[in-house]
Design a protein around this motif. Structure first.
Motif, PDB file in Angstrom:
ATOM      1  N   UNK A 138      -4.207  -0.477  -0.364  1.00 32.27           N
ATOM      2  CA  UNK A 138      -3.328  -1.609  -0.076  1.00 32.27           C
ATOM      3  C   UNK A 138      -1.867  -1.167   0.009  1.00 32.27           C
ATOM      4  N   UNK A 139      -1.413  -0.430  -0.992  1.00 30.18           N
ATOM      5  CA  UNK A 139      -0.005  -0.015  -1.018  1.00 30.18           C
ATOM      6  C   UNK A 139       0.345   0.870   0.189  1.00 30.18           C
ATOM      7  N   UNK A 140      -0.563   1.776   0.549  1.00 22.72           N
ATOM      8  CA  UNK A 140      -0.223   2.685   1.651  1.00 22.72           C
ATOM      9  C   UNK A 140      -0.230   1.964   2.998  1.00 22.72           C
ATOM     10  N   UNK A 141      -0.855   0.772   3.039  1.00 25.36           N
ATOM     11  CA  UNK A 141      -0.808   0.000   4.293  1.00 25.36           C
ATOM     12  C   UNK A 141       0.558  -0.650   4.495  1.00 25.36           C
ATOM     13  N   UNK A 142       1.396  -0.630   3.450  1.00 26.28           N
ATOM     14  CA  UNK A 142       2.731  -1.231   3.534  1.00 26.28           C
ATOM     15  C   UNK A 142       3.815  -0.181   3.792  1.00 26.28           C
ATOM     16  N   UNK A 143       3.402   1.051   4.099  1.00 30.73           N
ATOM     17  CA  UNK A 143       4.372   2.143   4.234  1.00 30.73           C
ATOM     18  C   UNK A 143       4.592   2.465   5.703  1.00 30.73           C
ATOM     19  N   UNK A 144       5.823   2.859   6.047  1.00 36.37           N
ATOM     20  CA  UNK A 144       6.143   3.235   7.418  1.00 36.37           C
ATOM     21  C   UNK A 144       5.161   4.264   7.961  1.00 36.37           C
ATOM     22  N   UNK A 145       4.914   4.172   9.268  1.00 32.72           N
ATOM     23  CA  UNK A 145       3.829   4.976   9.852  1.00 32.72           C
ATOM     24  C   UNK A 145       4.126   6.459   9.875  1.00 32.72           C
ATOM     25  N   UNK A 146       5.396   6.834   9.801  1.00 29.49           N
ATOM     26  CA  UNK A 146       5.706   8.264   9.870  1.00 29.49           C
ATOM     27  C   UNK A 146       6.101   8.839   8.518  1.00 29.49           C
ATOM     28  N   UNK A 147       5.756   8.126   7.471  1.00 37.17           N
ATOM     29  CA  UNK A 147       6.073   8.599   6.113  1.00 37.17           C
ATOM     30  C   UNK A 147       5.189   9.790   5.742  1.00 37.17           C
TER      31      UNK A 147
END
Lengths: 41, 512
Positions: B246-255
């Motif tokens: 869930x948390x990683x779905x809220x992170x910018x795509x190029x992080x």
């Protein structure tokens, strides 16, 4: 504190906290593009 | 068709990589870091435990964390949506994880509520000469079996925990979840460091550290010690039950997700080590004050926090300060973890039913709060909590983790695609070694831990509780979570939700 205990405490600290420091340095040195910023709706 | 970017704006997102990392650390650093790790390390060979612990972190914990990150980051959804986009037939795994999170949230809030009360009790040392009797009889008013007698001393702080948590969740991903982590995690670190310094200044602290770090090398030959190391790493990292997806779905795509994962994983272990030093320094003091060996005062879990630490607070100079720092740390660590557990559920409900943040928050948290208050502000709260916690951890989190690795690695054979996704912007490259760990080592190691516990539970009723209680609150809850996953995984998605064709769409956007 016994010598063995001191050694293992130092080794544990070096591995875990040293590893964390290295991981932070690695992340900060990354040359990737900046993070995307989204609105939070 | 809803595009990925529109979906991201609608779902909410963390404003930066730093906020994501702090939120992930806030989820990973919980009560188990403080009250479980020191005991597991001591029992698992003392200083020698660092060997299986680091091995478990490197070959299981971090690789599993990266698998969760890859699923959430690539498929841009809560656990059910991410699994549905991976392959429609795996969606039930995501709902199983959601059900587990509901069960955990309901009792986890109670422990946070107890910690709030004990922060206050520390000022007056309300437990007197007998902290155990105070906990069981005066504070929890514990009754045998199931009792619905309300305990006001628990009800009020528990209601407070839920009000605060609901408010945090209603504020959304960045302003609620992210902002809480940005404030709470630095405060937690400062408060806990102050506690450790205070504990190290106590007489007898060195004996406590000696007990924790003296290596018992023979322990490395015991399979159980390796199982304990894998179990500790697995449970403390918050992997395998939807939070990191869930948390990683809220992170910018190029992080840089692999580099971020290393920081999160090692921060979690760094905090555990700090907790081990602080807790055993304090235990060394207690042992010396009572003229006994450290081994006679060692405890874990609720016993350590609510029986042994009050005894330390009563006897230590500046005991009230130690108490406020210790229980305050439990509250901070508990709330950031509770928030992350609830976010799994809220995010899933939002994705599935396309509800607003406020509606989804109320739909999830109000019933959870009512169940939590009904069960855990009563005289039987401790027994029910203990049973649910044990069975949900063993036959919920552990089992779903094994199934999810097998499904991802062997059922869908998705690891090469997930590795390629993380490698696009990751500072640590994933290769075949990662496939071997996720598809082989992790399921084997976790199955070993699971079978070991299953044999124990089948031979001896857990903690001697009545069989009907174990059947209802233990096996019953664990099986209900599986059934919920199976049924919810068969439900339809709304027409506008990209599920089947998401992968091709996503790859095209990545290439752009």
């Amino acid at each position: 504190m016994s010598g063995a205990a001191v050694v293992m405490m130092v080794v544990s600290i070096l591995i875990v906290w040293g590893g964390l420091a290295a991981a932070i340095v690695n992340l900060r040195r990354g040359n990737g593009p900046g993070p995307d910023i989204h609105r939070d709706l | 068709m809803t595009t990925t970017t529109e979906a991201e704006k609608r779902r909410g997102a963390f404003s930066s990589r730093t906020v994501f990392i702090l939120a992930a650390i806030g989820s990973a650093v919980g009560l188990g870091n403080i009250w479980r790790f020191p005991y597991v390390a001591y029992e698992g060979g003392g200083g020698a435990f660092i060997v299986p612990y680091i091995v478990a972190l490197l070959v299981a914990g971090l690789p599993f964390l990266l698998m969760d990150y890859a699923l959430g980051h690539r498929y841009r959804g809560s656990a059910p949506l991410a699994f549905a986009r991976l392959r429609r037939w795996t969606e039930g795994i995501g709902w199983w994880q959601v059900a587990i999170c509901v069960a955990i949230a309901v009792y986890y809030a109670a422990v946070v509520a107890w910690s709030i009360r004990y922060t206050g009790f520390s000022l007056t040392q309300a437990w007197g000469d007998d902290p155990e009797s105070f906990l069981m009889n005066d504070f929890l008013q514990r009754a045998e079996g199931v009792s619905f007698t309300v305990v006001p001393g628990v009800l009020v702080p528990l209601a407070l925990v839920w009000v605060v948590t609901i408010a945090i969740m209603a504020f959304g991903v960045q302003k609620g979840v992210g902002a809480t982590a940005v404030v709470f995690i630095p405060v937690l670190l400062v408060a806990f460091t102050a506690l450790v310094v205070q504990a190290l200044l106590l007489p007898g602290a060195v004996e406590g550290l000696d007990a924790l770090f003296t290596p018992q090398w023979a322990a490395l030959l015991e399979p159980g010690v390796w199982g304990a190391a894998f179990g500790q790493i697995f449970f403390s990292l918050s992997v395998g039950f939807g939070i990191m997806i869930t948390y990683s779905s809220y992170v910018g795509r190029k992080t840089d997700m692999t580099g971020s994962g290393l920081v999160v994983g090692l921060s979690n272990s760094g905090f555990e080590l700090l907790a081990g030093i602080g807790v055993f320094a304090a235990l060394g003091f207690l042992a010396q004050a009572n003229g006994v060996q450290v081994t006679e005062v060692v405890a874990s879990g609720i016993g350590l926090a609510f029986v042994v630490f009050p005894a330390i607070i009563s006897e230590a100079p500046a005991g009230a300060l130690i108490g406020v720092l210790f229980f305050g740390s439990l509250v901070l660590a508990g709330i950031t973890s509770l928030v992350s557990i609830l976010e799994v559920v809220i995010s899933a409900v939002r994705d599935k039913f396309e509800l607003t943040r406020i509606r989804a928050t109320l739909l999830v948290t109000v019933p959870a709060a009512l169940v939590s208050v009904a069960f855990f502000s009563t005289a039987s709260g401790l027994s029910v909590l203990d049973i649910v916690d044990h069975f949900v951890n063993q036959y919920g989190i552990l089992l779903v983790a094994v199934i999810s690795t097998l499904a991802v690695a062997w059922g869908v054979r998705a690891l090469p695609g997930l590795a390629a996704h993380l490698n696009r912007s990751g500072s640590v490259r994933l290769g075949r070694w990662w496939y071997v760990l996720v598809g082989g080592v992790i399921p084997v190691a976790l199955t070993f831990v699971l079978v070991q516990q299953l044999i124990t539970d089948l031979r001896t009723p857990y903690e001697g509780y009545p069989m009907w209680m174990l059947a209802v609150f233990g096996w019953g809850v664990a099986v209900a979570a599986i059934l919920f996953g199976l049924l919810a995984g068969r439900s339809r998605w709304k027409a506008g939700t990209a599920v089947e064709n998401f992968e091709a769409e996503h790859d095209r956007e990545d290439a752009a």
